[in-house]
Design a protein around this motif. Structure first.
Motif, PDB file in Angstrom:
ATOM      1  N   GLY A  54       0.812  -1.206   0.000  1.00 11.79           N
ATOM      2  CA  GLY A  54       0.000   0.000   0.000  1.00 11.79           C
ATOM      3  C   GLY A  54       0.847   1.259   0.000  1.00 11.79           C
ATOM      4  O   GLY A  54       1.996   1.247   0.425  1.00 11.79           O
ATOM      5  N   GLU A  55       0.261   2.336  -0.553  1.00  5.80           N
ATOM      6  CA  GLU A  55       0.922   3.635  -0.455  1.00  5.80           C
ATOM      7  C   GLU A  55       0.027   4.533   0.368  1.00  5.80           C
ATOM      8  O   GLU A  55      -1.163   4.643   0.108  1.00  5.80           O
ATOM      9  CB  GLU A  55       1.134   4.225  -1.843  1.00  5.80           C
ATOM     10  CG  GLU A  55       2.055   3.386  -2.704  1.00  5.80           C
ATOM     11  CD  GLU A  55       2.361   4.073  -4.026  1.00  5.80           C
ATOM     12  OE1 GLU A  55       2.851   5.214  -3.996  1.00  5.80           O
ATOM     13  OE2 GLU A  55       2.073   3.487  -5.073  1.00  5.80           O
ATOM     14  N   TYR A  56       0.607   5.161   1.344  1.00  8.83           N
ATOM     15  CA  TYR A  56      -0.220   5.922   2.289  1.00  8.83           C
ATOM     16  C   TYR A  56       0.174   7.393   2.333  1.00  8.83           C
ATOM     17  O   TYR A  56       0.412   7.947   3.386  1.00  8.83           O
ATOM     18  CB  TYR A  56      -0.097   5.323   3.690  1.00  8.83           C
ATOM     19  CG  TYR A  56      -0.461   3.864   3.734  1.00  8.83           C
ATOM     20  CD1 TYR A  56      -1.791   3.481   3.775  1.00  8.83           C
ATOM     21  CD2 TYR A  56       0.516   2.885   3.717  1.00  8.83           C
ATOM     22  CE1 TYR A  56      -2.134   2.140   3.801  1.00  8.83           C
ATOM     23  CE2 TYR A  56       0.181   1.540   3.733  1.00  8.83           C
ATOM     24  CZ  TYR A  56      -1.141   1.179   3.772  1.00  8.83           C
ATOM     25  OH  TYR A  56      -1.485  -0.140   3.798  1.00  8.83           O
ATOM     26  N   GLY A  57       0.302   8.005   1.170  1.00  6.83           N
ATOM     27  CA  GLY A  57       0.640   9.424   1.155  1.00  6.83           C
ATOM     28  C   GLY A  57      -0.621  10.248   1.313  1.00  6.83           C
ATOM     29  O   GLY A  57      -1.543  10.131   0.510  1.00  6.83           O
ATOM     30  N   THR A  58      -0.701  11.050   2.369  1.00  2.00           N
ATOM     31  CA  THR A  58      -1.955  11.759   2.627  1.00  2.00           C
ATOM     32  C   THR A  58      -1.875  13.236   2.277  1.00  2.00           C
ATOM     33  O   THR A  58      -2.746  14.000   2.652  1.00  2.00           O
ATOM     34  CB  THR A  58      -2.338  11.635   4.104  1.00  2.00           C
ATOM     35  OG1 THR A  58      -1.225  12.059   4.875  1.00  2.00           O
ATOM     36  CG2 THR A  58      -2.683  10.231   4.463  1.00  2.00           C
ATOM     37  N   LEU A  59      -0.830  13.619   1.559  1.00  3.36           N
ATOM     38  CA  LEU A  59      -0.676  15.036   1.248  1.00  3.36           C
ATOM     39  C   LEU A  59      -1.898  15.575   0.511  1.00  3.36           C
ATOM     40  O   LEU A  59      -2.424  16.645   0.841  1.00  3.36           O
ATOM     41  CB  LEU A  59       0.590  15.236   0.401  1.00  3.36           C
ATOM     42  CG  LEU A  59       0.964  16.691   0.155  1.00  3.36           C
ATOM     43  CD1 LEU A  59       1.337  17.351   1.464  1.00  3.36           C
ATOM     44  CD2 LEU A  59       2.111  16.806  -0.830  1.00  3.36           C
ATOM     45  N   ALA A  60      -2.356  14.806  -0.477  1.00  2.00           N
ATOM     46  CA  ALA A  60      -3.505  15.272  -1.266  1.00  2.00           C
ATOM     47  C   ALA A  60      -4.734  15.427  -0.383  1.00  2.00           C
ATOM     48  O   ALA A  60      -5.538  16.344  -0.564  1.00  2.00           O
ATOM     49  CB  ALA A  60      -3.791  14.292  -2.397  1.00  2.00           C
ATOM     50  N   ILE A  61      -4.874  14.527   0.589  1.00  2.00           N
ATOM     51  CA  ILE A  61      -6.041  14.578   1.464  1.00  2.00           C
ATOM     52  C   ILE A  61      -5.941  15.784   2.389  1.00  2.00           C
ATOM     53  O   ILE A  61      -6.932  16.485   2.627  1.00  2.00           O
ATOM     54  CB  ILE A  61      -6.160  13.265   2.250  1.00  2.00           C
ATOM     55  CG1 ILE A  61      -6.360  12.110   1.259  1.00  2.00           C
ATOM     56  CG2 ILE A  61      -7.299  13.315   3.234  1.00  2.00           C
ATOM     57  CD1 ILE A  61      -6.323  10.754   1.865  1.00  2.00           C
TER      58      ILE A  61
END
Lengths: 356, 453, 281
Positions: A54-61
């Protein structure tokens, strides 16, 4: 004495609940950072929790949450403060008593009703005639504001000219500036009119709805702050020949400043913490809009991600996918906690200033 | 600056204020208008004979003979429709093979649409799902379905630069020159006789159980669930909140601990509701195991945490509003502090506390996020205190208005067919909350009058 | 004073904990069946539940539609009797179940195709699986790249917690990741609604959710319908499951519920909702 301690215990229950909330959220958030580290979470915009790995980059969120909040506050702050001023200084007491319940009604409508409105009524409307709506709003807001600007500017510029030529010069300036303003408005509104909103569930939709939801909070808290400014200050200002607008802008609002800032902070917290509206009507696309301020694009917010993903696939305790949501909840919680402290501190400091 | 300009700025400033207030009023109107007008459509609408048949068969409601007579009248009006279809079927049999296939396919579509409009054909075996047992129960939906029978929607894709445009092709053209051509004008002319629409007042929408996942019937389970959850939350939050307020107002001396407690209360007030949801799931269900899975109890406890700060603040205000003379008079008569609070201060503060309670009830009833993981399901038995033990009721999950509004407008397989139910639910929830708030506003006005007088 | 108060706080914590502990230990009975899981299987479960409660008024069945993953989780945690799933259990879910002493048993209740849906005004009538993948990956962003008008494609997907999403990922995406601009919706109904209100949208939903308001595309030249799905010609199809813990006791309510799809009435319900009964083979 015993009774008093028992009472104290009950009173600390709210403190205990706060502690427990922090404990349980942090307890489930820490494993995520142990599993995945901190860097990706904050700096990557790739959100693929279901992929393997999984990739868990939350910057966009985060940016989505920020964008929606910014939009909502840009609407609610000026309107809310203006309405509060109107209620505290301009309207007579009897009318105020009738308007107060309207604000309470607005504050009481459940968020799911707002969400329903945003999804079922507002989104199709935006999609069909979004450009036209934006153009009309431009004219409605731009014309009075522009007119006022023209008159004030003309007045300021002609203030230096000799008396007998003043009126002529002012007329010339009126025509020039007026033409410029109308031209600008026409340009902007025609540009907006051609905007095609491909998807009605977007950041603009939720910003407007959330702005409306945050208004009651901002209005009632800032109104209390404005009321707290004594009559003496106002009367002193009037005695010096200031108009009401000047009094409010230069005397009352600065004196009530900290209360108003606290109100805006509370409004922001209300917007950030809202779940249902954004879940139903923001489109939930985990993207950074192109360009970043394009509010006609669907976005995704923290709260909606938690609500939508908690029914999570392979939610086996211990998977990063489960803990990442708690990590987000922790960020939300920390944010609301710090905002709260900030608003309290601001109010306290101002009290000391006034008191001392 | 000239006086005139200053005056103008002053006026426009006031104008901005008025505009903002007006905008808020407008927002209330714009949001509530569709909810109220379309929500009322769940309670008052033109019901067809199918609606009355459904009510009679499922709830044994209405005048049996009268309704049966109506059904017979409607059946008589429908008879020619089925007769025409039968004639056409025998006509098809004598056709060439490729025409046969084409007409069969088209006829199947028409028959399907007519079944949706009028209900099953007489003599057909009884279907299992209620949605197939009845035709259109509402006149507004019936007209939409009638259009679907009479017109076939096609799209004209000739303009390749843009999306196609809708074209409505009369089905009568498809069957021109056959026995079925007369069917469509007949349907259009006699639809009222076939469905007998009548203004129907259906207040039982609130108390009827849902039938076939809200395609028919009412919202009993949701209303009950919401009431149980809100009252349950109050049951936990009220004693704690009032006692906390008593301590903060009557006993506490300002100090570090107290200001810390106050900070905690305001922090709790600021926690986003979705965080409460996670907390409720992690704490009440996964850790404390108050119940094995979602339940009214777990939901109520979560909501209680959420409304605790509101209750504390409202009770504090109410206690502070009690004049000190009361306390002093009681003390001078020799009552102790505790006795003074119980017999004098609290009774005097009760109206104020009630006001806060009522507002918090509304908040608990309208919150969605905290019950998603702790209490709400999309289909469940209406809670019933008379049927089950108190404990069992508390430990079962339940549908609730806020969650099911979300569920019905996003997750249901027939979203458009049940718009009226969704609007009706939203209206019910909004009205519930507004009634509670209006009560609070009226109570507050009375209290302030009393304190003045 | 401070010390005394902190000690009091500690005692308070203890008392509160004990009070809450006292609230525990409520056990569900035989006559209560909790169903949780997929929004695709949801309509079947709801209709079955109402039908079954009509036959047995003493049984209480509650249905939640929170996503396949959640159904699996509930079954593993023992918080539901039946998990609706629109995909098979994953290995790690299975492992977690076995660890907790739960033995998931699958019951295939129906077959479902996964139509790719667009707005009916869209002139595009068919795509290949590769084209659909490219649209979702973000390689194709405009309808004129696949023979439509010059319109930006609004791509709608189911949320990542749904079995429908996972099915789509397995059968269409071929290990590639969706573009970031994809909009996510929480359910089949919402996917259909987004597509029917957005002329330039593309989405996917279970067969039971497709009606006249949207257009199902031919994929690789095959139209999704009852016969192409049940014969296996349509490329994007899948079975729908209900999982129970162990094989339910013969004659128990749970057994009757998960075998309802084999009865005549059950088949009729499944067909009426728009899915394909397993007996269609």
């Amino acid at each position: 004495m015993l009774g008093q301690s028992a009472l104290f215990l009950v009173t600390s229950s709210s403190a205990i609940v706060v502690l427990f909330i922090f404990y349980f959220i942090i307890r489930d958030a820490i494993p995520f950072f142990q599993l995945e580290g901190i860097k990706e979470f904050f700096t990557s915009a790739r959100w693929y929790p279901s992929a393997s790995p999984g990739e868990y980059g939350t910057l966009a969120i985060f940016i989505g949450s920020g964008l929606v909040t910014l939009g909502a506050i840009a609407l609610a702050m000026p309107m809310g403060i203006a309405a509060a001023v109107c209620l505290s200084d301009i309207l007579p007491f009897s009318i105020r008593q009738t308007i107060k319940p309207i604000i309470e009604v607005l504050a009481a409508i459940p968020s799911v009703a707002f969400g329903f409105f945003a999804l079922v009524v507002f989104a199709p409307l935006l999609q069909e005639s979004g450009g036209r709506i934006l153009a009309v709003i431009t004219w409605l807001l731009g014309l009075p504001a522009g007119g006022l600007l023209v008159i004030v500017l003309a007045d300021l510029i002609t203030g230096r000219i000799r008396e007998d030529r003043r009126n002529g010069a002012r007329a010339v300036l009126f025509v020039c500036f007026g033409g410029a303003v109308i031209g600008l408005l026409t340009l902007i509104s025609s540009r907006l009119n051609d905007v095609e909103i491909s998807s009605g569930t977007n950041a603009l939709n939720v910003s407007i709805i959330l702005g409306i939801m945050a208004m009651p909070t901002i209005v009632s808290v800032s109104e209390d702050a404005l009321q707290a400014v004594g009559r003496e200050l106002r009367e002193g200002s009037y005695a010096l020949g200031a108009t009401r607008a000047e009094t409010i802008l230069k005397v009352v609002i600065p004196a009530a400043g900290s209360g108003i800032i606290a109100a805006v902070i509370l409004g922001i917290m209300r917007v950030i913490g809202e779940t249902m509206v954004v879940w139903m009507a923001s489109g939930n696309a985990a993207q950074i809009p192109e360009p970043w301020y394009n509010i006609l694009e669907p976005v995704r917010t923290l709260t909606a991600t938690i609500a939508g993903d908690m029914g999570e696939a392979d939610q086996v305790m211990g998977s990063a996918r489960y803990h990442v949501l708690f990590a987000m909840a922790f960020i939300l919680l920390a944010f609301s906690f710090l905002s709260n402290l900030a608003s309290e501190w601001i109010v306290l400091r101002s009290r000391r200033k006034v008191g001392g | 600056m000239r006086i005139g300009t200053r005056k103008l700025i002053d006026r426009s400033f006031s104008g901005l204020g008025f505009f903002s207030v007006a905008l808020m009023g407008l927002a209330v109107l714009v949001i509530l208008a569709p909810i109220i007008t379309r929500g009322l459509g769940a309670f008052v609408f033109k019901g067809t004979v199918e609606f009355r048949r459904m009510q009679l068969e499922n709830f044994e409601r209405g005048h049996r003979e009268a309704i049966e007579k109506e059904i017979l009248q409607a059946a008589a009006a429908r008879k020619p429709v089925y007769a025409m279809i039968e004639t056409f079927k025998s006509e098809i049999d004598s056709m060439k093979i490729n025409e046969k296939l084409r007409y069969r396919k088209q006829l199947k579509e028409v028959e399907g649409d007519i079944a949706v409009l009028l209900g099953p054909k007489p003599g057909d075996p009884r279907r299992v799902l209620p949605r197939q047992q009845y035709g259109q129960t509402r006149w507004d939906r019936a007209q939409v379905k009638l259009r679907q029978v009479i017109f076939r929607t096609e799209y004209d894709y000739s303009d390749t630069a843009s999306m196609g445009t809708e074209v409505f092709v009369p089905r009568a053209n498809d069957f021109a020159g056959t026995a079925l051509a007369g069917l469509f004008p007949y349907l259009e002319e006699h639809i009222e006789e076939m469905l007998a629409p009548r203004i129907t007042f259906y207040p039982r929408f609130l108390s009827d159980i849902s039938i076939d996942s809200h395609l028919f019937g009412g919202i009993r389970a949701e209303v009950l669930g919401t009431l149980f959850l809100a009252i349950g939350a109050m049951f936990f939050a009220l004693p704690m909140g009032v006692l906390s307020a008593v301590y903060l107002v009557e006993y506490s001396r300002e100090g570090r601990i107290i200001s810390l407690l106050r900070t905690c209360v305001s922090t709790l007030a600021g926690v986003p509701s979705i965080v409460f949801a996670l907390f409720g799931l992690a704490f009440f269900i996964n850790t404390m195991k108050v119940t094995e899975s979602k339940s009214v109890l777990a939901g109520s406890l979560t909501l209680a945490c959420l409304i605790l700060p509101t209750v504390i603040r409202a009770s504090e205000e109410a206690l502070r509003a009690v004049p000190n003379t009361y306390r002093e008079a009681s003390m001078s008569l020799g009552a102790g502090k505790w006795r003074t609070i119980v017999t004098v201060v609290l009774p005097a503060a009760i109206p104020g506390i009630l006001t806060g309670t009522v507002i918090s009830l509304g908040r608990a009833a309208g919150e969605t996020a905290p019950i998603i993981f702790t209490a709400a399901v999309s289909v469940g038995e209406p809670l019933n205190l008379f049927k089950a033990k108190f404990w069992e009721v508390l430990s079962q999950p339940t549908p609730a208005l806020p969650w099911n509004i979300y569920n019905l407008c996003t997750e249901h397989e027939a979203v458009d067919e049940i718009r009226h139910v969704q609007y009706g639910m939203v209206l019910t929830l909004v009205l519930l909350v507004l009634v509670l708030n209006t009560t609070a506003i009226i109570m507050r006005a009375r209290i302030s009058r009393k304190l003045k007088g | 004073m401070l010390l005394a108060q902190s000690r009091l706080t500690l005692t308070g914590l203890l008392i509160l904990g004990l009070a809450l502990a006292g609230l525990t230990g409520v056990h569900a009975e035989e006559t209560r069946i909790i169903v949780d899981g997929s929004t695709t299987v949801g309509p079947i479960a709801k209709a079955f539940a109402e039908y079954y409660m009509g036959l047995h008024p003493d049984v209480q069945i509650t249905v939640s539609e929170s996503g396949s993953g959640n159904g699996a989780k509930s079954l593993i945690n023992g918080t539901c009797e039946i998990a609706d799933m629109s995909r098979f259990m994953k290995e790690n879910e299975f492992a977690a179940a076995v660890e907790k002493g739960i033995m998931p048993v699958a019951h295939v209740v129906a077959m479902d195709g996964l139509p790719i849906i667009v707005h009916p005004s869209n002139p595009v009538s068919g795509l290949t699986v590769e084209q659909v993948r490219d649209i979702y990956v973000g390689k194709i962003t405009n309808w004129n790249q696949v023979g439509g008008p010059d319109k930006k494609i609004v791509v709608v997907s189911r949320d990542t917690n749904s079995g429908t999403y996972e099915t789509f990922e397995n059968l269409v995406m071929n290990k590639e990741k969706m573009a970031e601009s994809v909009e996510y919706v929480g359910s089949n109904g919402a996917a259909r609604q987004r597509v029917q209100s957005t002329p330039s949208a593309i989405g996917y939903a279970g067969l039971g959710f497709v009606d006249q308001t949207v257009k199902a595309l031919d994929i690789n030249g095959i139209t999704p319908n009852q016969s192409t799905v049940s014969s296996g010609v349509y490329p994007i199809a899948r079975p729908l499951y209900m999982f129970t813990n162990g094989y339910p006791k013969l004659g128990s309510h749970i057994h009757a519920f998960v075998t309802l799809h084999l009865t005549k009435d059950g088949q009729e319900i499944i067909e009426a909702i728009g899915f394909i009964p397993v007996t269609a083979y």
